[in-house]
Design a protein around this motif. Structure first.
Motif, PDB file in Angstrom:
ATOM      1  N   ARG A 161      -5.069   5.878  -1.368  1.00 45.05           N
ATOM      2  CA  ARG A 161      -4.454   6.618  -2.639  1.00 45.05           C
ATOM      3  C   ARG A 161      -5.326   7.680  -2.949  1.00 45.05           C
ATOM      4  O   ARG A 161      -6.390   7.627  -3.140  1.00 45.05           O
ATOM      5  CB  ARG A 161      -4.176   5.621  -3.747  1.00 45.05           C
ATOM      6  CG  ARG A 161      -3.979   6.336  -5.049  1.00 45.05           C
ATOM      7  CD  ARG A 161      -3.320   5.397  -6.094  1.00 45.05           C
ATOM      8  NE  ARG A 161      -3.504   5.607  -7.406  1.00 45.05           N
ATOM      9  CZ  ARG A 161      -3.328   4.933  -8.464  1.00 45.05           C
ATOM     10  NH1 ARG A 161      -3.171   3.652  -8.489  1.00 45.05           N
ATOM     11  NH2 ARG A 161      -3.471   5.340  -9.872  1.00 45.05           N
TER      12      ARG A 161
ATOM     13  N   TRP B 136       2.502  -3.063  -5.428  1.00 44.35           N
ATOM     14  CA  TRP B 136       1.306  -3.246  -6.499  1.00 44.35           C
ATOM     15  C   TRP B 136       0.545  -1.968  -6.493  1.00 44.35           C
ATOM     16  O   TRP B 136       0.855  -0.949  -5.798  1.00 44.35           O
ATOM     17  CB  TRP B 136       0.812  -4.727  -6.292  1.00 44.35           C
ATOM     18  CG  TRP B 136       0.240  -5.215  -5.189  1.00 44.35           C
ATOM     19  CD1 TRP B 136       0.862  -5.350  -4.058  1.00 44.35           C
ATOM     20  CD2 TRP B 136      -1.137  -5.535  -4.925  1.00 44.35           C
ATOM     21  NE1 TRP B 136      -0.157  -5.813  -3.164  1.00 44.35           N
ATOM     22  CE2 TRP B 136      -1.471  -5.864  -3.667  1.00 44.35           C
ATOM     23  CE3 TRP B 136      -2.377  -5.192  -5.753  1.00 44.35           C
ATOM     24  CZ2 TRP B 136      -2.779  -6.262  -3.012  1.00 44.35           C
ATOM     25  CZ3 TRP B 136      -3.567  -5.786  -5.110  1.00 44.35           C
ATOM     26  CH2 TRP B 136      -3.631  -6.117  -3.965  1.00 44.35           C
ATOM     27  N   GLN B 137      -0.336  -1.910  -7.516  1.00 42.36           N
ATOM     28  CA  GLN B 137      -1.229  -0.996  -7.749  1.00 42.36           C
ATOM     29  C   GLN B 137      -2.596  -1.396  -7.873  1.00 42.36           C
ATOM     30  O   GLN B 137      -2.677  -2.465  -8.478  1.00 42.36           O
ATOM     31  CB  GLN B 137      -0.743  -0.273  -8.782  1.00 42.36           C
ATOM     32  CG  GLN B 137       0.521   0.092  -8.902  1.00 42.36           C
ATOM     33  CD  GLN B 137       1.189   1.041 -10.004  1.00 42.36           C
ATOM     34  OE1 GLN B 137       0.757   0.566 -11.224  1.00 42.36           O
ATOM     35  NE2 GLN B 137       1.652   1.977  -9.863  1.00 42.36           N
ATOM     36  N   THR B 138      -3.559  -0.537  -7.594  1.00 42.17           N
ATOM     37  CA  THR B 138      -4.800  -0.882  -8.242  1.00 42.17           C
ATOM     38  C   THR B 138      -5.009  -1.411  -9.544  1.00 42.17           C
ATOM     39  O   THR B 138      -5.542  -2.411 -10.070  1.00 42.17           O
ATOM     40  CB  THR B 138      -5.920   0.636  -8.176  1.00 42.17           C
ATOM     41  OG1 THR B 138      -5.776   0.897  -6.830  1.00 42.17           O
ATOM     42  CG2 THR B 138      -7.371   0.067  -8.547  1.00 42.17           C
TER      43      THR B 138
ATOM     44  N   ARG C 230       6.000   8.218  -5.859  1.00 43.22           N
ATOM     45  CA  ARG C 230       5.211   8.582  -7.019  1.00 43.22           C
ATOM     46  C   ARG C 230       5.994   9.569  -7.688  1.00 43.22           C
ATOM     47  O   ARG C 230       6.505  10.715  -6.860  1.00 43.22           O
ATOM     48  CB  ARG C 230       3.769   8.811  -6.738  1.00 43.22           C
ATOM     49  CG  ARG C 230       2.961   8.056  -6.149  1.00 43.22           C
ATOM     50  CD  ARG C 230       2.448   7.055  -6.806  1.00 43.22           C
ATOM     51  NE  ARG C 230       1.807   7.283  -8.003  1.00 43.22           N
ATOM     52  CZ  ARG C 230       1.096   6.397  -9.158  1.00 43.22           C
ATOM     53  NH1 ARG C 230       1.064   5.208  -8.610  1.00 43.22           N
ATOM     54  NH2 ARG C 230       0.586   7.143  -9.855  1.00 43.22           N
TER      55      ARG C 230
ATOM     56  N   ASN D 163      -0.186   9.347  -1.139  1.00 42.45           N
ATOM     57  CA  ASN D 163      -0.690   8.195  -0.380  1.00 42.45           C
ATOM     58  C   ASN D 163      -0.771   8.564   1.069  1.00 42.45           C
ATOM     59  O   ASN D 163       0.433   8.788   1.758  1.00 42.45           O
ATOM     60  CB  ASN D 163       0.549   7.059  -0.715  1.00 42.45           C
ATOM     61  CG  ASN D 163      -0.009   5.640  -0.462  1.00 42.45           C
ATOM     62  OD1 ASN D 163      -0.536   5.420   0.624  1.00 42.45           O
ATOM     63  ND2 ASN D 163       0.204   4.680  -1.235  1.00 42.45           N
TER      64      ASN D 163
ATOM     65  N   ASP E  10       5.719   5.269 -10.644  1.00 39.77           N
ATOM     66  CA  ASP E  10       6.444   5.441  -9.414  1.00 39.77           C
ATOM     67  C   ASP E  10       8.058   5.538  -9.908  1.00 39.77           C
ATOM     68  O   ASP E  10       8.434   5.035 -10.965  1.00 39.77           O
ATOM     69  CB  ASP E  10       6.266   3.844  -8.589  1.00 39.77           C
ATOM     70  CG  ASP E  10       5.042   3.747  -7.479  1.00 39.77           C
ATOM     71  OD1 ASP E  10       4.954   4.751  -6.759  1.00 39.77           O
ATOM     72  OD2 ASP E  10       4.387   2.868  -7.839  1.00 39.77           O
TER      73      ASP E  10
ATOM     74  N   ASP F  38       7.579  -7.252   2.343  1.00 37.11           N
ATOM     75  CA  ASP F  38       6.907  -6.013   1.543  1.00 37.11           C
ATOM     76  C   ASP F  38       6.610  -6.479   0.425  1.00 37.11           C
ATOM     77  O   ASP F  38       7.291  -7.444  -0.221  1.00 37.11           O
ATOM     78  CB  ASP F  38       7.936  -5.089   1.635  1.00 37.11           C
ATOM     79  CG  ASP F  38       7.528  -3.412   1.007  1.00 37.11           C
ATOM     80  OD1 ASP F  38       6.301  -3.524   0.716  1.00 37.11           O
ATOM     81  OD2 ASP F  38       8.397  -2.881   0.576  1.00 37.11           O
ATOM     82  N   HIS F  39       5.495  -6.074  -0.303  1.00 31.94           N
ATOM     83  CA  HIS F  39       5.459  -6.126  -1.642  1.00 31.94           C
ATOM     84  C   HIS F  39       4.688  -5.048  -2.431  1.00 31.94           C
ATOM     85  O   HIS F  39       3.904  -4.268  -1.640  1.00 31.94           O
ATOM     86  CB  HIS F  39       4.530  -7.530  -1.979  1.00 31.94           C
ATOM     87  CG  HIS F  39       3.379  -7.835  -1.391  1.00 31.94           C
ATOM     88  ND1 HIS F  39       3.086  -7.557  -0.109  1.00 31.94           N
ATOM     89  CD2 HIS F  39       2.184  -8.331  -1.979  1.00 31.94           C
ATOM     90  CE1 HIS F  39       1.706  -7.718   0.235  1.00 31.94           C
ATOM     91  NE2 HIS F  39       1.351  -8.352  -0.975  1.00 31.94           N
TER      92      HIS F  39
ATOM     93  N   GLY G 264       0.875  -1.205  -0.086  1.00 28.55           N
ATOM     94  CA  GLY G 264      -0.059   0.059  -0.050  1.00 28.55           C
ATOM     95  C   GLY G 264       0.729   1.119   0.080  1.00 28.55           C
ATOM     96  O   GLY G 264       0.448   2.314  -0.425  1.00 28.55           O
ATOM     97  N   GLU G 265       1.968   1.019   0.570  1.00 27.12           N
ATOM     98  CA  GLU G 265       3.074   2.201   0.662  1.00 27.12           C
ATOM     99  C   GLU G 265       4.355   1.367   0.962  1.00 27.12           C
ATOM    100  O   GLU G 265       4.351   0.383   1.264  1.00 27.12           O
ATOM    101  CB  GLU G 265       2.684   3.185   1.839  1.00 27.12           C
ATOM    102  CG  GLU G 265       2.660   2.643   2.926  1.00 27.12           C
ATOM    103  CD  GLU G 265       2.238   3.554   4.218  1.00 27.12           C
ATOM    104  OE1 GLU G 265       3.074   4.335   4.266  1.00 27.12           O
ATOM    105  OE2 GLU G 265       1.683   3.221   4.906  1.00 27.12           O
ATOM    106  N   ARG G 266       5.419   2.185   0.806  1.00 24.02           N
ATOM    107  CA  ARG G 266       6.791   1.570   1.303  1.00 24.02           C
ATOM    108  C   ARG G 266       6.999   1.274   2.761  1.00 24.02           C
ATOM    109  O   ARG G 266       6.476   1.945   3.621  1.00 24.02           O
ATOM    110  CB  ARG G 266       8.102   2.775   0.612  1.00 24.02           C
ATOM    111  CG  ARG G 266       9.308   2.016   1.019  1.00 24.02           C
ATOM    112  CD  ARG G 266      10.262   3.061   0.493  1.00 24.02           C
ATOM    113  NE  ARG G 266      11.508   2.673   0.641  1.00 24.02           N
ATOM    114  CZ  ARG G 266      12.332   3.356   1.654  1.00 24.02           C
ATOM    115  NH1 ARG G 266      11.830   4.062   2.367  1.00 24.02           N
ATOM    116  NH2 ARG G 266      13.537   2.902   1.912  1.00 24.02           N
TER     117      ARG G 266
END
Ligand code: COA
Ligand code: AMP
Length: 638
Positions: free
Chosen positions: A518, A403-405, A507, A513, A492, A400-401, A379-381
């Motif tokens: 977002r 991704w985006q909508t 971004r 964010n 990003d 951590d992983h 969702g964020e870093r």
């Protein structure tokens, strides 16, 4: 094709290489884990490149895959969904058979209301099981759902209604936030009034804790119905077969302008990709308990509260509450111990909130969380400090992983089910199979390891990623595909190190964010600029210890206007809250004499943000009046 057959790779390198060199084989193998009505013989359709489609000759039903087939395969009595509300408080469970029954009945309700395959249904609901039931019911009859996050106000809802053109809107009497109830129905009514194409039917799930019911709204333009009354008379609906390429949902997300982008997800690629990730990324098998602490209004909630875990035959936990204050910072640990959760997925901001409230993790000591294997964050870093803290208190992998909508599933991850890799703090690890992640400079030239630039993904994107923007192919191509030829622009920036670990730094556009939400600074600027005292304004996202970022507004007053700054601030805050919603968290307003601009009139938002965040910056040579920036710096660095 048997649903149990799924090709397995022994290492990440094997899987990644195959996904790049033999994508047909890789994705047709992955597709074997899904139950098809017509199985795919082909994975990629590139006939309309750069618009790609996956599994063009196949058909299936997503709700069948998420429910019926598990019942058919003997999992009817297994718990499918656990609902835990720290707000009511309440606890309810649904077995797969029970969830199937409710979904089939609500699908019957939608059919009775005239909803047919391809019609849109807006779902504006809090975190209650009926939200998931409504989503799956749409999928069952081939209708396209569009869930709108409950923290958005009437105007944002109206914008989404106008774009999606729904026939039915499904809602609830309201949601519960700490210390207050959010009544949805007045907002729904206002949104329908603001909308040029309102839904003709509204279905309301009444919550006894929150006032308002369908019966109170009989006089307005749409016909309002009570969820429970309709269910009582409904006939269950069977799943219909849809093309793999047919849309499953539209999810609106913030772009750089005020108009949200309607990300379209297909049925087939989505089912294949999410099923693949449950095993290979999250290491979750049928029967295990999985918990995503997010909201169904965000992509994380779509993919991993509802579809992913149910497609995989796991048990999903749906939680209404906050990580802290409902009632305390032990909320996460209580849920893990109570339901024997194997993996938790949440946003770093939630972990920071727990840390702030309980830095020594005293609450954790009260619970047995031995069932927990992994904590996933996105969702964020995941900042290294938060990562170190969470790893220390949990003594488990914290993963951590990124991704985006738009992508619907991870672009980069540490694939725990495939091959756990070393974790480097601050990095979501490596590109997932199917994603050719590269870094390019402003001219589109590839840069070497360690050099920061735009993060791009070589086309085509893998299955499950966006099929486009709802009825706006031009915007899709313009926003994502035309900046760098042959690449998808993620928006990003970051770099890739010598070991192919990707580091996402933030971004490179005007999307911000805030607490894992977002948001668009453009839409906030539009609201602020509408105030009669404001001549022009800039809203930028500045660093915030807890929420990652927070919006901060800088306004220039119209000449001759005399208004007390605190009064103006309060009016602007109320305006943003009313028109966008509380979730915008817009609280900071500074009145300035002028805004720094280029000679062509573009406001230097990035430079302003860099100054506010104490980052290094260079003054663009095209600046119109450098003294404006000098003056502003004093305010920005306070
Ligand atoms: N409906 C109505 N209002 C909502 C809402 C909803 N669904 N969600 C949030 N809000 C409101 C909050 O009540 C708050 O209102 P306030 O200004 O009157 O206090 C405002 O919107 C801002 O909310 P938020 O930024 O979420 O702050 P918070 O203090 O309520 O909670 C966190 C902070 C960190 C605990 C919370 O943001 C969180 O858990 N974030 C994780 C987000 C997430 O899961 N993102 C998805 C990616 S994984
Ligand atoms: P959303 O579409 O709401 O999921 O937001 C997507 C954006 O959130 C991305 O473009 C990133 O800017 C940011 N983001 C999400 N996950 C991560 C992560 N793990 N690391 C860094 N940024 C992230």
């Amino acid at each position: 094709m048997s649903s149990s057959e799924q090709a397995s790779h022994t290492t990440y390198a094997d899987a990644y290489r195959e996904s790049m060199d033999q994508p047909e084989k890789f994705w047709l193998d992955a597709a074997r884990a899904v139950d098809w009505d017509v199985a795919p013989t082909k994975a990629l359709d590139d006939s309309a490149a750069p618009i790609y489609r996956w599994f063009p000759d196949a058909s299936l039903n997503t709700s069948f895959n998420a429910l019926d087939r598990h019942v058919r395969d003997g999992r009817g009595d297994q718990t499918a969904l656990i609902f835990d509300s720290a707000m009511v408080p309440a606890k309810t469970t649904y077995t797969y058979a029970e969830l199937l029954e409710q979904v089939s009945l609500f699908a019957g309700v939608l059919k009775d209301q005239g909803v047919v395959a391809g019609d849109r249904v807006i779902i504006y609901m809090p975190m209650i099981p009926e939200a998931a039931i409504a989503m799956l019911a749409c999928a069952r009859i081939g209708a396209v759902h569009s869930v709108v996050f409950g923290g958005f106000a009437a105007k944002e809802l109206a914008t989404r209604i106008d774009d999606a053109g729904p026939v039915v809107l499904v809602t609830a009497s309201g949601g519960l936030e700490p210390g207050r109830t959010i009544e949805y129905l007045p907002m729904v009514e206002k949104a329908l009034q603001l909308s040029a194409t309102p839904a003709h039917t509204v279905i309301v799930k009444n919550r006894e804790q929150i006032p308002g019911a369908a019966a109170d709204y009989k006089s307005s333009a749409a016909a309002w119905f009570d969820w429970d009354e309709l269910i009582a008379d409904a006939t269950p609906a069977d799943p219909v077969s849809v093309a793999a390429t047919d849309p499953l949902y539209i999810l609106y997300t913030s772009g750089t302008t005020g108009k949200p982008k309607g990300v379209v997800r297909d049925n087939g690629g989505h089912a294949v990709a999410l099923t693949w990730t449950m095993k290979n990324l999250y290491d979750i098998s049928p029967g295990q308990v999985w918990w995503t602490a997010s909201d169904v209004g965000w992509v994380v909630g779509h993919s991993y509260i509802v579809y992913g875990p149910l497609l995989a035959g796991a048990t999903t936990v749906m939680y209404e509450g906050k990580p802290v204050g409902t009632p305390d910072a032990g909320a996460f640990w209580r849920i893990i111990s109570e339901y024997k959760v194997s993996a938790l997925f949440t946003a770093p901001t939630a972990i920071r909130a727990v840390r702030k409230a309980d830095p020594d993790a005293k609450e954790l000591a009260k619970y047995d969380i031995s069932s927990l294997d992994t904590l996933f964050a996105a969702g964020e870093r995941l900042d290294p400090d938060t990562y170190e803290w969470a790893t220390r208190i949990l003594d488990r992998p914290v993963v951590d992983h990124w991704w985006q909508t738009e992508t619907g599933w991870a672009i980069c991850a540490n694939l725990r089910g495939l091959e756990p890799m070393e974790i480097k703090a601050g990095s979501p690890t490596v590109a997932c199979p199917g994603y050719r992640v590269e870094i390019v400079d402003g001219k589109g030239e590839l840069v070497g390891p360690g050099t920061e630039g735009n993060i791009v993904i070589g086309l085509p994107l893998p299955p499950g990623t966006l099929a486009g923007l709802w009825r706006d192919e031009d915007r899709y191509v313009k926003s994502y595909l035309s900046t760098f030829d042959g690449y998808y622009l993620t928006g990003d920036s970051g770099y890739i190190d010598e070991d192919n670990y990707v580091f996402v730094l933030g971004r490179s556009d005007d999307v911000i964010n805030v607490a894992g939400h977002r948001l668009s600074t453009g839409s906030m600027e539009a609201v602020v600029a509408g105030h009669p005292a404001v001549a022009e304004c800039a809203v930028i996202g500045i660093h915030d210890e807890l929420k990652g970022q927070r919006p901060s507004g800088y306004v220039v007053l119209k000449s001759g206007v005399d208004i007390d700054p605190e009064t103006l601030r309060q009016e602007l805050v109320a305006r943003v809250r009313d028109q966008i919603g509380a979730v915008a968290t817009f609280r900071d307003v500074t009145v300035v004499a002028a805004l720094p601009k280029t000679r062509s009139g573009k406001i230097l938002r990035k430079t302003m943000r860099q100054i506010a965040d104490n980052e290094e910056y260079t003054v663009p040579s095209t600046i119109e009046d450098a003294s404006v920036l000098d003056e502003l710096s004093k305010l920005l660095r306070g």
